[in-house]
Design an enzyme around this catalytic site. Structure first.
Site, PDB file in Angstrom:
ATOM      1  N   LYS A 170      37.167  15.223  27.177  1.00  0.00           N
ATOM      2  CA  LYS A 170      38.343  14.530  27.733  1.00  0.00           C
ATOM      3  C   LYS A 170      38.644  13.251  26.969  1.00  0.00           C
ATOM      4  CE  LYS A 170      39.107  11.372  31.587  1.00  0.00           C
ATOM      5  NZ  LYS A 170      38.482  10.121  31.206  1.00  0.00           N
ATOM      6  N   ASN A 171      37.624  12.426  26.752  1.00  0.00           N
ATOM      7  CA  ASN A 171      37.908  11.106  26.185  1.00  0.00           C
ATOM      8  C   ASN A 171      38.227  11.151  24.691  1.00  0.00           C
ATOM      9  OD1 ASN A 171      37.853   9.902  28.653  1.00  0.00           O
ATOM     10  ND2 ASN A 171      35.736   9.162  28.495  1.00  0.00           N
ATOM     11  N   CYS A 185      41.076   5.350  36.869  1.00  0.00           N
ATOM     12  CA  CYS A 185      40.065   5.125  37.899  1.00  0.00           C
ATOM     13  C   CYS A 185      39.931   3.647  38.216  1.00  0.00           C
ATOM     14  CB  CYS A 185      38.707   5.639  37.416  1.00  0.00           C
ATOM     15  SG  CYS A 185      38.594   7.419  37.367  1.00  0.00           S
ATOM     16  N   ARG A 232      39.697  -4.072  34.381  1.00  0.00           N
ATOM     17  CA  ARG A 232      39.663  -3.309  33.124  1.00  0.00           C
ATOM     18  C   ARG A 232      40.610  -3.972  32.122  1.00  0.00           C
ATOM     19  NH1 ARG A 232      39.279   3.119  34.343  1.00  0.00           N
ATOM     20  NH2 ARG A 232      38.515   3.101  32.211  1.00  0.00           N
ATOM     21  N   ASP A 239      29.336   6.872  32.408  1.00  0.00           N
ATOM     22  CA  ASP A 239      30.047   8.035  32.956  1.00  0.00           C
ATOM     23  C   ASP A 239      29.092   9.106  33.500  1.00  0.00           C
ATOM     24  OD1 ASP A 239      32.376   6.750  32.334  1.00  0.00           O
ATOM     25  OD2 ASP A 239      32.833   7.943  30.554  1.00  0.00           O
ATOM     26  N   ARG A 264      41.497  15.276  36.944  1.00  0.00           N
ATOM     27  CA  ARG A 264      41.886  14.505  35.763  1.00  0.00           C
ATOM     28  C   ARG A 264      40.967  14.801  34.583  1.00  0.00           C
ATOM     29  NH1 ARG A 264      40.866   9.095  36.653  1.00  0.00           N
ATOM     30  NH2 ARG A 264      41.044   9.181  34.419  1.00  0.00           N
TER      31      ARG A 264
HETATM   32  N1  EPU Z   1      36.476  -4.704  27.993  1.00  0.00           N
HETATM   33  C1  EPU Z   1      37.038  -5.967  27.952  1.00  0.00           C
HETATM   34  N2  EPU Z   1      38.164  -6.148  27.195  1.00  0.00           N
HETATM   35  C2  EPU Z   1      38.746  -5.141  26.509  1.00  0.00           C
HETATM   36  C3  EPU Z   1      38.175  -3.847  26.559  1.00  0.00           C
HETATM   37  C4  EPU Z   1      37.035  -3.659  27.314  1.00  0.00           C
HETATM   38  O1  EPU Z   1      36.542  -6.900  28.579  1.00  0.00           O
HETATM   39  O2  EPU Z   1      39.773  -5.384  25.842  1.00  0.00           O
HETATM   40  C5  EPU Z   1      35.247  -4.496  28.767  1.00  0.00           C
HETATM   41  C6  EPU Z   1      35.486  -3.577  29.957  1.00  0.00           C
HETATM   42  O3  EPU Z   1      35.930  -4.293  31.086  1.00  0.00           O
HETATM   43  C7  EPU Z   1      34.124  -2.934  30.131  1.00  0.00           C
HETATM   44  C8  EPU Z   1      33.583  -2.839  28.706  1.00  0.00           C
HETATM   45  O4  EPU Z   1      34.316  -3.788  27.957  1.00  0.00           O
HETATM   46  O5  EPU Z   1      33.287  -3.766  30.880  1.00  0.00           O
HETATM   47  C9  EPU Z   1      33.699  -1.486  28.054  1.00  0.00           C
HETATM   48  O6  EPU Z   1      35.028  -0.990  28.180  1.00  0.00           O
HETATM   49  P1  EPU Z   1      35.642   0.088  27.182  1.00  0.00           P
HETATM   50  O7  EPU Z   1      36.820  -0.514  26.519  1.00  0.00           O
HETATM   51  O8  EPU Z   1      34.555   0.658  26.333  1.00  0.00           O
HETATM   52  O9  EPU Z   1      36.131   1.214  28.199  1.00  0.00           O
HETATM   53  P2  EPU Z   1      37.465   2.034  28.179  1.00  0.00           P
HETATM   54  O10 EPU Z   1      37.890   2.314  26.777  1.00  0.00           O
HETATM   55  O11 EPU Z   1      38.479   1.439  29.092  1.00  0.00           O
HETATM   56  C10 EPU Z   1      36.282   4.352  28.047  1.00  0.00           C
HETATM   57  C11 EPU Z   1      36.327   5.629  28.844  1.00  0.00           C
HETATM   58  C12 EPU Z   1      35.649   5.431  30.188  1.00  0.00           C
HETATM   59  C13 EPU Z   1      34.208   4.986  29.956  1.00  0.00           C
HETATM   60  C14 EPU Z   1      34.178   3.731  29.070  1.00  0.00           C
HETATM   61  C15 EPU Z   1      32.771   3.291  28.693  1.00  0.00           C
HETATM   62  C16 EPU Z   1      38.374   6.612  28.061  1.00  0.00           C
HETATM   63  C17 EPU Z   1      39.779   6.979  28.341  1.00  0.00           C
HETATM   64  N3  EPU Z   1      37.718   5.995  29.043  1.00  0.00           N
HETATM   65  O12 EPU Z   1      36.978   3.392  28.839  1.00  0.00           O
HETATM   66  O13 EPU Z   1      35.633   6.700  30.781  1.00  0.00           O
HETATM   67  O14 EPU Z   1      33.586   4.700  31.181  1.00  0.00           O
HETATM   68  O15 EPU Z   1      34.910   3.974  27.855  1.00  0.00           O
HETATM   69  O16 EPU Z   1      32.108   4.308  28.022  1.00  0.00           O
HETATM   70  O17 EPU Z   1      37.840   6.895  26.993  1.00  0.00           O
HETATM   71  C18 EPU Z   1      35.595   8.268  32.519  1.00  0.00           C
HETATM   72  O18 EPU Z   1      35.754   9.150  31.655  1.00  0.00           O
HETATM   73  O19 EPU Z   1      35.298   8.523  33.720  1.00  0.00           O
HETATM   74  C19 EPU Z   1      35.758   6.873  32.141  1.00  0.00           C
HETATM   75  C20 EPU Z   1      35.953   5.899  33.025  1.00  0.00           C
END
Ligand code: EPU
Length: 421
Positions: free
Chosen positions: A22-23, A117, A122, A306, A398
């Site tokens: 998915k991701n 979610c 975020r 995850d 999703r």
């Molecule tokens: N963060 C910041 N600022 C940013 C970006 C991230 O503070 O600009 C913080 C976040 O708040 C968090 C950490 O950094 O504490 C990591 O966030 P990351 O950006 O890695 O997460 P994401 O890209 O929003 C993706 C996956 C999530 C998964 C996380 C961590 C996708 C679409 N989503 O989210 O997947 O939990 O990486 O591996 O790729 C899921 O599939 O259920 C899911 C939530």
């Protein structure tokens, strides 16, 4: 409201096949906007986040054709629209990838703030920092993000924290930029490598994906005219590995990459389970209640957030007391309230939760609070005595393709009931 009815208490046995990640898919679809031509994407998971991504791409002017359930062709050659419909982008988190992709393609973008979610705050400040470093002007107001640039110029970007989304988004924004972009402290998840491989197959020049320094040498255009198969979903594979352990079952998981799950394999062995890897399949089984274990979630190759709720279910029935420390998402313990309704003894306190193992869970009405919580509560329903009614299935739809059919194939008694609201 739709619900699952799960009659639990039986171990899971058999074989299942893992879908595409998915991701990776939700990043590769917007990445296809960068191509001045047609590409074919195979092993695409047929899930609602993918369907909505495809609908958005169509609205932007891409021509999408479904060849079969898991293969599409995308022709982006005539895309000029840079405003993505707010009502669609606010439905899921990964819509933030449209910012990097459209900025690259049109030098202009307007999207609604991403939904998805509810896992706590975020922020996307690191994405924005990257776009600005490349020369874009970014404005966030009235629930929308607008960004534009005359030219995108390669530069060095250091991420303040390891972020999957920021790493991929900066990659997307810099593929067609002038010169070289370096991302330091980049995320290393398998889907980062997959997005880079997709872009390179289409003509990009990205090096170092999978390490913490990624170099993107800007190219003039991506030509496409080729096909790409998405990597197997390591979180889906891990979900079934944990279902095998929690149910004291025996499952062969096909079409997966075992190295992506090394940290989970190590934990399962620590918990008394058995894992045998053989090519692209993993055999997982357990003959007794899991042992207690402590978990700390971390960016890849650490234990993935995850899979935290799913291992939480296994630890809720473990022999002894376990501690989980969640270091990525502040609200990822919401599922523990639901598990406690099923007889678990879990005390969440901020970023830590203490799991006092009980001998068994018992069926109850419960609510999926997010995607992975939903998967965890299916496992809980399968191992519990009696009947569980699980609500809020849209979260699960999703991100998991045919999940109830896959669990049924393993012997679970799970039925989807569609109720009028
Ligand atoms: N963060 C910041 N600022 C940013 C970006 C991230 O503070 O600009 C913080 C976040 O708040 C968090 C950490 O950094 O504490 C990591 O966030 P990351 O950006 O890695 O997460 P994401 O890209 O929003 C993706 C996956 C999530 C998964 C996380 C961590 C996708 C679409 N989503 O989210 O997947 O939990 O990486 O591996 O790729 C899921 O599939 O259920 C899911 C939530």
């Amino acid at each position: 409201m739709n619900k699952y009815i799960i009659n639990g208490g039986k171990p899971l046995y058999g074989e299942i096949e893992i879908s595409g990640a998915k991701n990776a898919a939700v990043a590769i679809l917007p990445a296809a906007l960068l191509i001045n031509g047609k590409c074919t994407i195979e092993n695409l998971p047929n899930i609602s986040d993918v369907k909505i991504s495809c609908d958005i791409l169509s609205k932007l002017g891409a021509k999408i054709e479904w060849i079969n359930n898991n293969t599409i062709t995308i022709d982006s050659s005539s895309v000029t629209e840079f405003k993505a419909p707010v009502d669609m982008t606010s439905k899921f988190r990964a819509s933030y990838y449209l910012i990097g992709a459209l900025l690259s393609r049109c030098k202009n973008v307007e999207v609604g703030l991403p939904g998805g979610c509810n896992l706590g705050a975020r922020p996307i400040d690191q994405h924005i920092k990257g776009f600005e470093a490349l020369g874009a002007t970014v404005n966030v107001s009235n629930g929308k993000i607008q960004a534009s640039a005359k030219n995108l110029q390669g530069t060095s970007i250091y991420l303040d924290m390891v972020s999957v989304g920021a790493t991929i988004n900066i990659m997307l924004a810099s593929v067609l930029a002038n010169g070289t972009t370096t991302i330091d402290n980049a995320a290393k998840e398998p889907h980062i490598v997959d997005v880079a491989n997709f872009l390179n197959t289409m003509g990009a020049d990205i090096r170092g994906a999978g390490t913490d320094v990624i170099k993107i040498n800007g190219v003039k255009e991506l030509k496409g005219n080729t096909s790409y198969s998405i990597v197997p979903d390591q979180i889906e594979a891990g979900t079934f590995m944990l279902a095998a352990i929690a149910s004291k079952g025996d499952i062969i998981i096909k079409n997966c990459i075992s190295e992506h799950l090394d940290c989970l394999t190590a934990k399962i062995i620590e918990m008394g389970g058995h894992v045998e890897e053989d090519g692209d399949q993993i055999h997982v089984w357990a003959d007794s209640r899991p042992n207690k274990a402590n978990i700390k979630t971390l960016p890849y190759p650490g234990f993935p957030t995850d899979l935290q709720p799913q291992i939480g279910v296994a630890l809720s029935i473990a022999n002894g007391t376990s501690i989980i420390n969640e270091s990525i998402w502040e609200s990822r313990f919401q599922y523990t309230n639901e598990l406690n309704k099923m007889g678990a003894k879990i005390s969440p306190q901020g970023k830590t939760a203490i799991f006092e193992g009980v001998e068994k869970l018992s069926g109850a009405p419960v609510y999926a609070t997010d995607l992975r919580a939903g998967a965890a509560l299916i496992i809980a329903g399968i191992i519990a005595e009696g009947t569980t009614e699980l609500y809020n299935l849209s979260h699960i739809d999703r991100g998991y393709e045919n999940i109830e059919e896959k669990f049924r194939k393993l012997g679970a008694n799970i039925t989807r009931v569609i109720e009028e609201d």
